[in-house]
Design an enzyme around this catalytic site. Structure first.
Site, PDB file in Angstrom:
ATOM      1  N   PHE A 111      -7.294  13.277   0.533  1.00 17.93           N
ATOM      2  CA  PHE A 111      -7.388  11.756   1.340  1.00 17.93           C
ATOM      3  C   PHE A 111      -5.880  11.586   1.898  1.00 17.93           C
ATOM      4  O   PHE A 111      -5.917  10.549   2.837  1.00 17.93           O
ATOM      5  CB  PHE A 111      -7.910  10.773   0.314  1.00 17.93           C
ATOM      6  CG  PHE A 111      -6.889  10.032  -0.545  1.00 17.93           C
ATOM      7  CD1 PHE A 111      -6.290   8.650  -0.303  1.00 17.93           C
ATOM      8  CD2 PHE A 111      -6.583  10.667  -1.646  1.00 17.93           C
ATOM      9  CE1 PHE A 111      -5.423   8.334  -1.100  1.00 17.93           C
ATOM     10  CE2 PHE A 111      -5.766  10.041  -2.871  1.00 17.93           C
ATOM     11  CZ  PHE A 111      -4.996   8.835  -2.198  1.00 17.93           C
ATOM     12  N   LYS A 112      -4.898  12.154   1.343  1.00 28.35           N
ATOM     13  CA  LYS A 112      -3.502  11.650   1.801  1.00 28.35           C
ATOM     14  C   LYS A 112      -3.385  12.083   3.109  1.00 28.35           C
ATOM     15  O   LYS A 112      -2.700  11.448   3.864  1.00 28.35           O
ATOM     16  CB  LYS A 112      -2.466  12.308   0.775  1.00 28.35           C
ATOM     17  CG  LYS A 112      -2.653  11.935  -0.643  1.00 28.35           C
ATOM     18  CD  LYS A 112      -2.492  10.537  -0.989  1.00 28.35           C
ATOM     19  CE  LYS A 112      -2.453  10.129  -2.422  1.00 28.35           C
ATOM     20  NZ  LYS A 112      -1.520  10.591  -3.199  1.00 28.35           N
ATOM     21  N   ASP A 113      -3.960  12.985   3.621  1.00 24.69           N
ATOM     22  CA  ASP A 113      -4.072  13.506   5.010  1.00 24.69           C
ATOM     23  C   ASP A 113      -4.346  12.129   6.029  1.00 24.69           C
ATOM     24  O   ASP A 113      -3.612  12.127   7.121  1.00 24.69           O
ATOM     25  CB  ASP A 113      -4.919  14.571   5.318  1.00 24.69           C
ATOM     26  CG  ASP A 113      -4.495  15.829   4.918  1.00 24.69           C
ATOM     27  OD1 ASP A 113      -3.325  16.246   4.499  1.00 24.69           O
ATOM     28  OD2 ASP A 113      -5.339  16.705   4.184  1.00 24.69           O
ATOM     29  N   LEU A 116      -1.078  10.174   6.000  1.00 26.43           N
ATOM     30  CA  LEU A 116       0.085  10.822   6.219  1.00 26.43           C
ATOM     31  C   LEU A 116       0.181  11.709   7.560  1.00 26.43           C
ATOM     32  O   LEU A 116       1.286  12.248   8.073  1.00 26.43           O
ATOM     33  CB  LEU A 116       0.487  11.885   4.937  1.00 26.43           C
ATOM     34  CG  LEU A 116       0.761  11.017   3.830  1.00 26.43           C
ATOM     35  CD1 LEU A 116       0.991  12.003   2.705  1.00 26.43           C
ATOM     36  CD2 LEU A 116       2.132  10.311   4.143  1.00 26.43           C
ATOM     37  N   THR A 144       0.190  14.004  -2.187  1.00 24.74           N
ATOM     38  CA  THR A 144       0.898  13.391  -1.214  1.00 24.74           C
ATOM     39  C   THR A 144       2.002  14.169  -0.585  1.00 24.74           C
ATOM     40  O   THR A 144       2.346  14.422   0.686  1.00 24.74           O
ATOM     41  CB  THR A 144       1.666  12.137  -1.795  1.00 24.74           C
ATOM     42  OG1 THR A 144       0.756  10.958  -2.147  1.00 24.74           O
ATOM     43  CG2 THR A 144       2.681  11.653  -0.691  1.00 24.74           C
TER      44      THR A 144
END
Length: 464
Positions: A111-113, A116, A144
């Protein structure tokens, strides 16, 4: 709109300066002076938008028009061009009351994509506009780091150093970070846990001379743009739920470690999204569950689990929640944070605990429960949960009420955590992008948890 610190000692900032500041210069976290309200009529208009269109609408409420619309649109288009789903964050229905929001369709399968990839484009944009080198410094419990590196690798004007806890991330998480050989990337594998890495990062950002000299920028969720970008998929997911003539209450269950993702939901709810329950899902490192149930916020014994991205005892974004919980009183926030630093805990009254429980419910899943749910949902629904997502589903089963719908977040692809999947006697097929990692050389420096040595490596990297 201007941005201020939770601790009240930073002059109001614009959007770009807020993002560049990362951690507030007074040690607090940056937040908007006022949360914009989205009317029911506007929510209805937004409900038919694509993910990218919705992103632009949400961000337009916060950017103060500092970024021309055409530039913002170009950044958004570039950010999500590499996602494997045209919906960016598709929703899958498993049964009458459970929907899964799949947040793992970006380049690093986590989900960090979602935030980020945008931050990488944003920093590149600012570097070119201001003709300045940007030095990114971050800590990761696994996801992350990979997403941040992927977002900025090879980009001119940017260097990134990521600290991760040595041998406390999954093998795939480690490989995603350390097989990158770009000259603008440095991986430090620190002999310690994530909280050790995060503490050092905060200390370097709190050293204003060091921060200014080396032009440090934050990639962790201490940076408000991460929070804002994540809030978009709360709106998007809510709009994907088909409601009949008798709509049900909609809950959201969020695997939580650093409190950033769930705070994004809290922000969306404050903006006017009619979420019923915000459910905090944790693992055996359950400081957030204990706070919601007892009113005591106190780090406990660190435990390594099958869901390492949530192996966190001190949740950075908790301070943002405290700010709103305490009636936006910066002095009280400072007092509470001083109590945490000096006494090792924050304790609230029984009366205040009722207010917390009006904002959140929480459940901490054990390793055993997580593995059991992975097996059960594979057998019953032919759907493979990763161990973090399993914690979210455990919290759904515990907290979802009758005549309520729950959207549970799938925060990572199960291929990133095959160590847990194998314990369930499940053989999964790895995506090609992950399979090929195992044949690549690794590039990392294993280093003791020693501040002086770590800072020495940072300075050498940034100044080379």
């Amino acid at each position: 709109m201007k941005y201020i610190s939770t601790r009240g000692h930073v002059a109001p900032q614009g959007f770009i300066d807020t993002v560049l500041m990362g951690l507030a210069d007074d040690g607090g976290l940056m937040i908007p002076e006022k949360i914009p309200h989205v009317s029911a009529a506007t929510l209805k208009e937004w409900s038919t938008l694509s993910y990218k269109e919705l992103f632009l609408q949400v961000f337009s409420l916060y950017t103060n028009e500092e970024i021309p619309k055409e530039d913002l649109k170009e950044m958004v288009d570039k950010s999500y061009a590499s996602f494997r789903s045209p919906e960016v964050t598709p929703v899958k229905q498993l049964n009458d009351s459970l929907y899964i929001l799949e947040l793992f369709h970006g380049p690093t399968f986590a989900f960090k994509d979602v935030a980020l990839q945008f931050m990488g484009e944003f920093y590149s944009y600012v570097s070119k506009k201001q003709n300045k080198i940007i030095h990114i410094l971050g800590a990761t419990s696994g996801d992350t780091g990979a997403a941040a590196i992927q977002g900025v690798r090879g980009k001119e004007g940017i260097k990134i150093c990521i600290l991760h806890p040595h041998e406390k991330v999954s093998k795939v998480q480690e490989l995603q970070m350390t097989t990158v050989d770009d000259k603008n990337v440095l991986n430090l594998s620190v002999k310690g846990n994530f909280d050790d890495c995060q503490k050092l990062i905060k200390e370097q950002f709190a050293d204003l001379d060091f921060k200014s000299k080396h032009n440090l920028r934050a990639i962790n969720s201490i940076n408000f743009v991460r929070i804002l970008a994540q809030s978009v998929y709360y709106f998007y997911a809510y709009f994907q739920i088909e409601q009949g003539d008798q709509p049900k209450k909609v809950n959201v269950s969020v695997p939580s470690g650093n409190f950033g993702n769930i705070f994004s939901g809290f922000l969306a709810k404050m903006m006017g999204l009619p979420i019923h329950k915000l459910i905090i899902a944790t693992n055996e490192n359950n400081i957030l569950e204990r706070f919601v149930k007892s009113g005591e916020y106190k780090p406990g014994e660190f435990r390594s689990t099958h869901s390492p991205s949530m192996d966190i005892q001190v949740a950075s974004n908790f301070e943002r929640y405290l700010y709103y919980f305490l009636g936006q009183d910066a002095e009280k926030v400072s007092a509470y944070m001083n109590s945490l630093q000096n006494d090792g805990e924050i304790v609230i009254s029984a009366e205040d605990l009722v207010r917390v429980q009006n904002d959140f419910e929480a459940h901490g899943a054990s390793n055993e429960q997580g593995l059991q749910l992975i097996s059960t949902y594979k057998a019953e629904y032919d759907y493979l949960l990763d161990p973090h997502t399993a914690c979210g589903v455990a919290a759904y089963e515990e907290c979802n009420g009758e005549d309520e719908i729950c959207i549970s977040f799938a925060t990572a692809h199960p291929a990133k955590f095959n160590e847990a999947i194998e314990q369930c006697d499940i053989e999964q097929k790895f995506p090609a992008e992950i399979e090929q990692l195992f044949a690549k050389l690794q590039h990392q420096l294993v280093i003791d948890h020693n501040k002086e040595e770590i800072v020495k490596e940072l300075v050498a990297f940034y100044e080379q």
